[in-house]
Every structure is written in structure tokens, then in C-alpha cells.
Design an enzyme around this catalytic site. Structure first.
Site, PDB file in Angstrom:
ATOM      1  N   HIS A  37    -109.270 -61.214  -5.010  1.00 46.61           N
ATOM      2  CA  HIS A  37    -109.973 -60.207  -5.820  1.00 46.61           C
ATOM      3  C   HIS A  37    -111.179 -59.649  -5.062  1.00 46.61           C
ATOM      4  O   HIS A  37    -112.249 -59.419  -5.641  1.00 46.61           O
ATOM      5  CB  HIS A  37    -110.400 -60.803  -7.170  1.00 46.61           C
ATOM      6  CG  HIS A  37    -109.254 -61.095  -8.091  1.00 46.61           C
ATOM      7  ND1 HIS A  37    -108.618 -60.136  -8.838  1.00 46.61           N
ATOM      8  CD2 HIS A  37    -108.588 -62.252  -8.347  1.00 46.61           C
ATOM      9  CE1 HIS A  37    -107.637 -60.690  -9.543  1.00 46.61           C
ATOM     10  NE2 HIS A  37    -107.590 -61.977  -9.254  1.00 46.61           N
TER      11      HIS A  37
ATOM     12  N   ASP B 249    -109.037 -67.419  -8.608  1.00 41.93           N
ATOM     13  CA  ASP B 249    -107.739 -67.174  -9.240  1.00 41.93           C
ATOM     14  C   ASP B 249    -106.902 -66.190  -8.418  1.00 41.93           C
ATOM     15  O   ASP B 249    -107.429 -65.380  -7.664  1.00 41.93           O
ATOM     16  CB  ASP B 249    -107.930 -66.632 -10.653  1.00 41.93           C
ATOM     17  CG  ASP B 249    -108.685 -65.318 -10.688  1.00 41.93           C
ATOM     18  OD1 ASP B 249    -109.633 -65.168  -9.894  1.00 41.93           O
ATOM     19  OD2 ASP B 249    -108.334 -64.437 -11.490  1.00 41.93           O
ATOM     20  N   GLU B 250    -105.607 -66.286  -8.576  1.00 41.50           N
ATOM     21  CA  GLU B 250    -104.647 -65.289  -8.090  1.00 41.50           C
ATOM     22  C   GLU B 250    -104.846 -64.934  -6.612  1.00 41.50           C
ATOM     23  O   GLU B 250    -104.766 -63.775  -6.224  1.00 41.50           O
ATOM     24  CB  GLU B 250    -104.716 -64.030  -8.960  1.00 41.50           C
ATOM     25  CG  GLU B 250    -104.353 -64.312 -10.413  1.00 41.50           C
ATOM     26  CD  GLU B 250    -104.548 -63.121 -11.333  1.00 41.50           C
ATOM     27  OE1 GLU B 250    -103.745 -62.970 -12.265  1.00 41.50           O
ATOM     28  OE2 GLU B 250    -105.515 -62.360 -11.145  1.00 41.50           O
ATOM     29  N   SER B 251    -105.067 -65.957  -5.805  1.00 31.31           N
ATOM     30  CA  SER B 251    -105.294 -65.736  -4.372  1.00 31.31           C
ATOM     31  C   SER B 251    -103.966 -65.806  -3.609  1.00 31.31           C
ATOM     32  O   SER B 251    -103.759 -66.663  -2.749  1.00 31.31           O
ATOM     33  CB  SER B 251    -106.298 -66.766  -3.835  1.00 31.31           C
ATOM     34  OG  SER B 251    -107.559 -66.597  -4.437  1.00 31.31           O
ATOM     35  N   LEU B 252    -103.075 -64.876  -3.928  1.00 26.35           N
ATOM     36  CA  LEU B 252    -101.742 -64.896  -3.335  1.00 26.35           C
ATOM     37  C   LEU B 252    -101.757 -64.494  -1.868  1.00 26.35           C
ATOM     38  O   LEU B 252    -100.806 -64.787  -1.136  1.00 26.35           O
ATOM     39  CB  LEU B 252    -100.809 -63.965  -4.118  1.00 26.35           C
ATOM     40  CG  LEU B 252    -100.708 -64.215  -5.636  1.00 26.35           C
ATOM     41  CD1 LEU B 252     -99.725 -63.247  -6.261  1.00 26.35           C
ATOM     42  CD2 LEU B 252    -100.315 -65.647  -5.919  1.00 26.35           C
TER      43      LEU B 252
END
Length: 505
Positions: free
Chosen positions: A227, A308-311
Site C-alpha cells: 500500500h 496487510d495485502e503485501s502481495l
């Protein structure tokens, strides 16, 4: 307990006895006690009734007495008595303030005019952490709007405001040591027509001070290591190339959104495509500088570092990033907070607080990551997306919000048990937080439509000491419906869902 639903109190107090008598509100009635609780009472009563309570020249003659009482031993607790006069006794200033909020909910437009039913109430909260999160990165909220949200949250006895200050769509706070963050990365948002914005340090201090006057603690969040696309608009050397994963490509095509391009503003809704450059020393100079300046303007105990959501970050790099970021927060004398995925980092800083945003039926890895915070000496804040995410649609036809976690009715928001969600000791649950993400929000009224009335269900679960087995949806919906006149007097734009029998007076 048997609760008198006619009183219309949300969240439900610990103990309530409503009598048959009635104390009328009359012009010239006076109040004595500490500000801002007395100011809040005077202003709110005047807005609703046109009658303004006056400061008492002689406290002994006051019709309404607000005071601190050491006999009220629970933190944030209070006793409220309505008889020949009104007495609110708080164990501390917060308790006094919350007693006033209950008094305002008791205020009734009876056939003979405004007043209060006779009552005896004793109350204290179940959880220490009772929060709401506001995503100011995807839609920037000016200072006055943030203050309004604080006021309305405090009226429901919520005491934390988590500000999501950075994301792919914008950077929202002044950082002196990295000035391009606000020069280049604050002028856009999730809506391509939104000019964005940012808080100066003085703005942020003003928000913190206003929140403190309402007994609300600000929790600032700088989301790392994902993000972070907006960071790359300001300082491209700090971020990796966007990770164009299949879900991002599919969503961009379905929604007609552009794909992220390194160094250019991003106004799409996709997630998981950005990452800091984990192995560059300059990255960690940046992180330390930013968190240091955040700590200087935010005196509360907590700093949230996302996670979060650290793809776009490998598992090893992600663990290293979380370990570094949480350690820096610890070195600054604060308590790190992170989304539950950060629990994948073996050496997560001890005492870190995890924020669980999975579903009411937890995925195995989500539950394990949340449990790792507890194993490291921390606690967990619960934000189950399919129960308390305020940006979920009420139903499929509602024009605002998303539905990736399903639709969330008021009944669903009310009907879950915090202590049964994860396999954790009861004392490992710090509390509840209801996030509002703002992809579809264009104004404060939009935000209110998504928040209200569901935020009242979150407040009920966070505050009320009623056991899950004692809770009744029918009883709650009746109490909630009786808040309509108060919310209208406060100009809250709530969604009048058919689930609730809204009261006209």
C-alpha cells in the site's frame, strides 16, 4: 438482564432501572460540573429542544450535577440518577462524559414536553479498545469533518479513532524530512476528480487535541511495506515496480480502472501491487524518519504500521519489514499495531497489537497470524470484515460500498460474539474496531450513510457487558430505533434500514 427498551439506550448499560416518574426540562435549569462534559450537555440539549441549560451560580442549587466520584472504581464507568434532580458521577472524566451521553439518550419528548424519566443507571465498558477507523487516504476528510466524526463516535462511547493516513491513492500527513510526500503524493485520491489533500502538523495536533477533549485516542497508521504506491510518486527510488497479479488485472478490467504505473498517481481500487524496496538502507531511513515525526505529533500509545495485502513482497522480505517497522515503533516508546498478516513475522516486536480483519469464519492462516501477536505478548483488536467493515453494502442494491466480504445488515453487525471468534484467551481481546474504507465515499454524508446505523451495533458489542446469550436482536433493534430523533437533531445522515422500527419522537 431485562432491559427497558423504551429508554432507547445504545450501547446497553450494565444496570438500568427506569421509574414511573418524570423530570421536566424547563427554561432556567442549571448545570454544574467539569467541561467539556457540561458544554456537550448544554449544546446538545439546546440543539434538540431549544432550551439551553445555564451554568449554575450555586452548585448546590443546580438541577444537573456532574462530578468525579472515587467510589466509581471502573475505568470510564459512571452512575446516573434522575430523580428530583440529575446526578452523573464518573469514576474519571471519561466516565462523566459517557454519563452525559447516556443522559442525552434518555431525553424524551413526552406529551407534556421535554424531560427525563426517573432512572438509576450504573455502567462501565466491557472492552478497553472501542474504535472506528477512517480511511483518509482514498478519500481525504478535512479537519472539521474528522472532528465531526470524532464527536459522533464519542457519543456512542467509542474511544479510538484509527486514521489510515497513507495508501496507494495518497499520502495525507506532512513529514518535514521527506517534503515531496505532500508536494507530489497528496493531490489525488480514489476518485479521479478528487483533489486529495493532507494534514499539516498543526492540523494533526488540532485533531489530536479535539479527540482528547472527547476522550478519544488517535491511532495513526502508515501502511507498510505494501500500500505504498503513493510513496513512489514522491520518491520512486523507495518502491518496487508494481506487481500486476491476476486479481489486479481482472478487477481493473471489470471496473474500467487504469493499472498502476510506478511514479504516477494511482486512482484505482486494486490492492497488493506495491511494495517498498526492503533491502535498501534509504528505505529504512525513510521509515524511521516518518515514524519518528508521527510519534512527535501523536502522543497516544499506539502507532499502526499496516502490514496487510503485501502481495508484491516476498514472505522473507515481508517478515523482515514487519520486524524492522515494529522494532522502530518500540524504540520510539510506542506500542506497534499491525493488521493480522503481520503475525507471519516470527520476530514481530514483543507486545505488538494485532488487528484481525478476516471473516467470522476465520481462515486457518488468519487465525494463526492473529494468535502469534498473543504469543509475542500482545493482544488482538477484532475487525471482522463481514460484520464490522462499515464500507460493506447493506444489501446488493445499496448504491455505496463494496461487497467482497458479502453484504452486512445491521442484524449481522450485531449478531456475533467477540470471545468466540478466535481461539484466544478472553483477556487477549483488546476490543473492537469498525473500519470505514472509502473507495466509494465522496462526502461526509456518504460516510455517514455507511456508518449509521451499523456503527451503533459495533459500539454495543464493544461496550455492553451483556453476554452473547443474553443479547436479543428484537430488543436491540427497538432501542436503536429510538435514537432516530437524537440522530436527526445532530444532523447525522443515517440509512433508515427496514430492519429497524424508527421512532418519530
Amino acid at each position: 438482564m431485562v432491559f427497558p427498551v423504551a429508554a432507547g439506550l445504545v450501547p446497553a448499560p450494565s444496570s438500568v432501572a427506569i421509574g414511573d416518574g418524570f423530570l421536566p426540562l424547563l427554561p432556567g435549569m442549571t448545570v454544574t460540573g467539569p467541561s467539556p462534559a457540561s458544554d456537550r450537555l448544554r449544546d446538545a440539549v439546546a440543539r434538540r429542544t431549544g432550551i439551553r441549560l445555564e451554568p449554575a451560580a450555586d452548585p448546590a442549587e443546580a438541577a444537573v450535577v456532574l462530578r468525579i466520584d472515587a467510589d466509581v472504581t471502573a475505568a470510564e464507568g459512571y452512575r446516573l440518577t434522575v430523580g428530583e434532580r440529575i446526578e452523573v458521577a464518573g469514576g474519571d472524566e471519561a466516565g462523566d462524559f459517557y454519563g452525559v451521553e447516556t443522559l442525552l439518550q434518555l431525553l424524551t419528548d413526552a406529551d407534556g414536553g421535554w424531560g427525563w424519566p426517573t432512572a438509576r443507571i450504573a455502567d462501565a465498558p466491557r472492552f478497553e479498545h472501542r474504535g472506528v477507523m477512517l480511511d483518509v487516504a482514498r478519500r481525504f476528510f478535512p479537519v472539521d469533518e474528522v472532528k465531526t466524526i470524532i464527536d459522533r463516535a464519542a457519543a456512542l462511547k467509542l474511544n479510538r479513532l484509527h486514521l489510515h493516513l497513507s495508501d496507494d491513492q495518497g499520502w495525507r500527513i506532512q513529514i518535514d524530512s521527506w517534503p515531496l510526500l505532500t508536494e507530489r503524493a497528496s493531490g489525488f485520491a480514489a476518485d479521479p476528480g478528487d483533489p486529495g489533500g493532507f494534514y499539516t502538523k498543526d492540523d494533526f495536533r488540532e485533531i489530536v487535541a479535539h479527540a482528547a477533549s472527547r476522550h478519544v485516542v488517535i491511532i495513526p497508521e502508515i501502511d507498510l511495506p505494501g500500500h505504498t504506491h503513493a510513496v513512489g510518486v514522491a520518491y520512486p527510488e523507495l518502491v518496487e515496480e508494481p506487481h500486476l497479479h491476476p486479481a489486479l488485472l481482472a478487477d481493473a478490467e471489470r471496473l474500467g480502472h487504469a493499472l498502476p504505473v510506478k511514479g504516477e498517481p494511482y486512482t484505482g481500487w486494486g490492492v497488493g501491487h506495491s511494495s517498498l524496496r526492503i533491502h535498501e538502507q534509504r528505505t529504512w531511513d525513510f521509515v524511521r524518519d516518518v515514524l519518528t515525526e508521527i510519534a512527535e505529533v501523536s502522543p497516544g500509545p499506539w502507532i499502526h504500521v499496516g502490514g496487510d495485502e503485501s502481495l508484491g513482497t516476498s514472505a522473507d522480505d515481508f517478515a523482515y519489514a514487519i520486524e524492522c517497522a515494529t522494532s522502530i515503533v518500540r524504540e520510539l516508546g510506542r506500542i506497534p499495531v499491525a493488521w493480522h498478516e503481520a503475525g507471519a513475522a516470527p520476530a514481530l516486536a514483543e507486545g505488538s497489537v494485532g488487528q484481525y480483519w478476516g471473516l467470522l469464519e476465520p481462515e486457518e492462516t488468519h487465525a494463526a497470524h492473529a494468535a502469534h501477536f498473543v504469543a509475542r505478548g500482545g493482544r488482538v483488536v477484532l475487525s471482522p470484515a463481514d460484520a464490522v467493515y462499515l464500507d460493506m453494502k447493506y444489501d446488493a442494491d445499496f448504491p455505496l460500498g463494496l461487497a467482497w466480504a458479502g453484504t452486512v445488515s445491521v442484524q449481522r453487525a450485531h449478531g456475533w460474539d467477540p470471545t468466540a471468534l478466535l481461539d484466544l484467551p478472553a483477556d487477549a481481546i483488546a476490543g473492537i474496531e469498525a473500519p470505514l474504507w472509502t473507495e466509494t465515499v465522496r462526502s461526509l454524508p456518504d460516510a455517514e450513510l455507511l456508518m449509521y446505523p451499523r456503527i451503533a451495533a459495533a459500539a454495543e458489542i464493544a461496550w455492553s457487558r451483556m453476554a452473547f446469550e443474553e443479547r436479543s436482536w428484537e430488543e436491540f433493534r427497538t432501542r436503536l430505533g429510538r435514537l432516530s430523533p437524537l440522530w436527526q437533531s445532530e444532523r447525522i445522515r443515517f440509512h433508515p434500514v427496514d430492519e429497524i422500527p424508527w421512532s418519530a419522537r
